[in-house]
Scaffold this motif. Structure first.
Motif, PDB file in Angstrom:
ATOM      1  N   ASP A   1       0.856  -1.181   0.000  1.00 51.08           N
ATOM      2  CA  ASP A   1       0.000   0.000   0.000  1.00 51.08           C
ATOM      3  C   ASP A   1       0.894   1.234   0.000  1.00 51.08           C
ATOM      4  O   ASP A   1       2.098   1.132   0.184  1.00 51.08           O
ATOM      5  CB  ASP A   1      -1.011  -0.014   1.141  1.00 51.08           C
ATOM      6  N   ASN A   2       0.301   2.373  -0.208  1.00 48.00           N
ATOM      7  CA  ASN A   2       1.098   3.591  -0.364  1.00 48.00           C
ATOM      8  C   ASN A   2       1.425   4.273   0.959  1.00 48.00           C
ATOM      9  O   ASN A   2       2.030   5.342   0.968  1.00 48.00           O
ATOM     10  CB  ASN A   2       0.408   4.570  -1.319  1.00 48.00           C
ATOM     11  N   GLY A   3       1.020   3.679   2.089  1.00 45.69           N
ATOM     12  CA  GLY A   3       1.346   4.234   3.393  1.00 45.69           C
ATOM     13  C   GLY A   3       0.436   5.349   3.852  1.00 45.69           C
ATOM     14  O   GLY A   3       0.688   5.962   4.886  1.00 45.69           O
ATOM     15  N   SER A   4      -0.637   5.604   3.106  1.00 47.49           N
ATOM     16  CA  SER A   4      -1.587   6.639   3.526  1.00 47.49           C
ATOM     17  C   SER A   4      -2.334   6.173   4.771  1.00 47.49           C
ATOM     18  O   SER A   4      -2.611   4.982   4.920  1.00 47.49           O
ATOM     19  CB  SER A   4      -2.619   6.910   2.428  1.00 47.49           C
ATOM     20  N   PRO A   5      -2.679   7.117   5.643  1.00 50.34           N
ATOM     21  CA  PRO A   5      -3.438   6.715   6.831  1.00 50.34           C
ATOM     22  C   PRO A   5      -4.788   6.126   6.439  1.00 50.34           C
ATOM     23  O   PRO A   5      -5.434   6.620   5.523  1.00 50.34           O
ATOM     24  CB  PRO A   5      -3.632   8.012   7.612  1.00 50.34           C
ATOM     25  N   GLY A   6      -5.181   5.079   7.128  1.00 48.90           N
ATOM     26  CA  GLY A   6      -6.499   4.491   6.923  1.00 48.90           C
ATOM     27  C   GLY A   6      -7.511   5.187   7.810  1.00 48.90           C
ATOM     28  O   GLY A   6      -7.171   6.053   8.612  1.00 48.90           O
ATOM     29  N   ARG A   7      -8.756   4.801   7.677  1.00 53.12           N
ATOM     30  CA  ARG A   7      -9.819   5.361   8.517  1.00 53.12           C
ATOM     31  C   ARG A   7      -9.600   4.860   9.940  1.00 53.12           C
ATOM     32  O   ARG A   7      -9.397   3.675  10.168  1.00 53.12           O
ATOM     33  CB  ARG A   7     -11.169   4.901   7.995  1.00 53.12           C
ATOM     34  N   ALA A   8      -9.631   5.779  10.909  1.00 58.23           N
ATOM     35  CA  ALA A   8      -9.445   5.430  12.323  1.00 58.23           C
ATOM     36  C   ALA A   8     -10.006   6.550  13.190  1.00 58.23           C
ATOM     37  O   ALA A   8      -9.283   7.182  13.942  1.00 58.23           O
ATOM     38  CB  ALA A   8      -7.973   5.195  12.629  1.00 58.23           C
ATOM     39  N   GLU A   9     -11.294   6.794  13.072  1.00 59.96           N
ATOM     40  CA  GLU A   9     -11.895   7.912  13.793  1.00 59.96           C
ATOM     41  C   GLU A   9     -11.981   7.670  15.289  1.00 59.96           C
ATOM     42  O   GLU A   9     -11.555   8.501  16.077  1.00 59.96           O
ATOM     43  CB  GLU A   9     -13.283   8.219  13.232  1.00 59.96           C
TER      44      GLU A   9
END
Length: 179
Positions: free
Chosen positions: A54-62
């Motif tokens: 993956d590109n290392g972007s933050p995932g959803r984690a609200e």
């Protein structure tokens, strides 16, 4: 008390699948007049199991705590003594601000037992500095010092700092099911 920023370096994959540093920035602590001297660093999280490359972007984690298949990475500094709100604090506004910065964290706390909470997660915790007491049901207490680890299996617990110095813990929470 001012808390230092924490440097977070994140890796990912480029379009050719090669490993790259994709982010290198400071994470600001969450501090609240509700818990003077304490700090929370929300370092990383995902609400789903990662798939690589993956590109290392933050995932959803609200939410502060992870859902099933999710995870959270955090550092917490726990001030010594009884945690009491500052005397001139607008308590309602402070709770609203804490909910905005760490959604759901306060909801996990037991109203009649300050600090006690239960989460649907498997938590791996390392005491980095200072001393903290892990309190469980019926007042069962275990003192932990720098270098000690806890595997917290979704049990009811609270962290208490009966020492004279702040305690810093690092934790990874992995979402779990509760039967």
């Amino acid at each position: 008390m001012t808390h230092a920023k924490v440097r977070r370096v994140v890796t990912g994959h480029d379009s050719d699948g090669k490993a790259r540093v994709v982010a290198d920035a400071a994470v600001e602590p969450i501090a609240s007049g509700l818990m003077p001297g304490c700090a929370i660093y929300r370092l990383w999280g995902r609400d789903e199991r990662p798939v690589f490359p993956d590109n290392g972007s933050p995932g959803r984690a609200e939410a502060y705590y992870p859902p099933r298949d999710g995870s959270r990475f955090m550092i917490n500094t726990i001030a010594p003594g009884e945690l009491a709100p500052l005397p001139d604090l607008d308590v309602a506004a402070a709770w609203e601000e804490l909910e905005r910065q760490a959604p759901g964290a306060a909801a996990a706390m037991e109203p009649g037992a300050p600090g006690m909470h239960t989460t649907d997660s498997l938590d791996y915790v390392l005491v980095v500095s200072g001393e903290v007491t892990l309190e469980l049901d019926d007042g069962d207490q275990t003192v932990l010092r720098a270098g000690d680890v806890v595997v917290q299996n979704g049990t009811r617990h609270a962290w208490r700092n009966h020492g004279v110095e702040p305690c810093t813990i690092v934790g990874v929470a992995v979402g779990a099911d509760r039967a």
